[in-house]
Scaffold this active site. Structure first.
Site, PDB file in Angstrom:
ATOM      1  N   HIS A 166      30.002  22.464   8.810  1.00  0.00           N
ATOM      2  CA  HIS A 166      30.811  22.850   9.976  1.00  0.00           C
ATOM      3  C   HIS A 166      31.138  21.641  10.846  1.00  0.00           C
ATOM      4  O   HIS A 166      32.267  21.492  11.326  1.00  0.00           O
ATOM      5  CB  HIS A 166      30.063  23.902  10.803  1.00  0.00           C
ATOM      6  CG  HIS A 166      30.025  25.253  10.181  1.00  0.00           C
ATOM      7  ND1 HIS A 166      29.250  25.539   9.082  1.00  0.00           N
ATOM      8  CD2 HIS A 166      30.684  26.411  10.510  1.00  0.00           C
ATOM      9  CE1 HIS A 166      29.402  26.810   8.751  1.00  0.00           C
ATOM     10  NE2 HIS A 166      30.281  27.360   9.595  1.00  0.00           N
ATOM     11  N   HIS A 188      20.917  23.843  11.140  1.00  0.00           N
ATOM     12  CA  HIS A 188      20.895  22.420  10.811  1.00  0.00           C
ATOM     13  C   HIS A 188      19.996  21.674  11.777  1.00  0.00           C
ATOM     14  O   HIS A 188      19.782  22.107  12.916  1.00  0.00           O
ATOM     15  CB  HIS A 188      22.307  21.813  10.881  1.00  0.00           C
ATOM     16  CG  HIS A 188      23.230  22.302   9.804  1.00  0.00           C
ATOM     17  ND1 HIS A 188      23.142  21.880   8.497  1.00  0.00           N
ATOM     18  CD2 HIS A 188      24.277  23.179   9.853  1.00  0.00           C
ATOM     19  CE1 HIS A 188      24.083  22.472   7.781  1.00  0.00           C
ATOM     20  NE2 HIS A 188      24.777  23.268   8.590  1.00  0.00           N
TER      21      HIS A 188
END
Length: 206
Positions: free
Chosen positions: A65, A118
């Site tokens: 992303h 993440h």
């Protein structure tokens, strides 16, 4: 496209575990009081999870992303900076667009950390990677567009010059120059008459 391929290759090569890996995997490892909490378990099996979910939990580095949002941000910023001509009364339009894209990209990246998808290093690396690819792609695309535009302008100018030359072109013949045999003969006779008058004037004693 290049960013997606590079990100997937790095993800599959590194295979870093996501922050929520233990919650997703639910390994068959029992941690009891008094046991060695620093033991590194290599032999475990994920429970109550599909293979797809387990594999997805192993693809933390880098953040897809973050890299994708940064790529789009870099591409649009370069394009707007080089190709977009803002009116004089909107001098702040370009900086506002650049700042908005930067804030949006950073926000998307940070949500991956707050959602425990993440690590911060995953996001930072993905953001830098995406920015680099986006800026380079924007530079190449704008150069290609400028070259195409210049070639089209040169072709139009060349064609216009050819048309103008064909329209102005004339053939230099006797009819265009208005020179006829009668005019030439008359001029020759007038010259001979002037010569005779001069000779007679010089022979006539005074």
């Amino acid at each position: 496209f290049a960013n997606t391929i590079l990100t997937d290759v790095i993800k599959l090569t590194v295979g870093r575990l996501r922050p929520n890996f233990l919650a997703v995997c639910n390994p068959n490892v029992t941690c009891s009081p008094g046991s060695n909490d620093e033991e590194y378990h290599l032999n475990y099996v994920c429970q109550n999870v599909t293979t797809k979910e387990e594999n997805h939990a192993r693809l933390s580095f880098p953040s897809g992303h973050a890299s994708m949002s940064a790529t789009i941000m870099g591409l649009i910023i370069v394009y707007v900076q080089t190709r977009f001509k803002a009116p004089d009364k909107f001098v702040l339009l370009k900086p506002i667009i650049h700042l908005s894209l930067l804030v949006l990209s950073v926000w998307i990246s940070m949500t991956r950390v707050s959602d425990y998808q993440h690590h911060m290093t995953d996001v930072l690396f993905g953001f830098c990677q995406g920015t680099l690819i986006g800026v380079l792609g924007g530079i190449q695309s704008t150069k290609g567009a400028e070259m195409l535009l210049y070639s089209q302008l040169n072709m139009c100018e060349t064609q216009a010059l050819i048309n103008k030359t064909n329209a102005d072109q004339t053939s230099y013949n006797s009819s265009n120059l208005n020179i006829t045999a009668t005019n030439l003969q008359k001029t020759f006779l007038d010259d001979n008459k002037i010569k005779r008058d001069v000779e007679e004037a010089s022979d006539d004693p005074k």
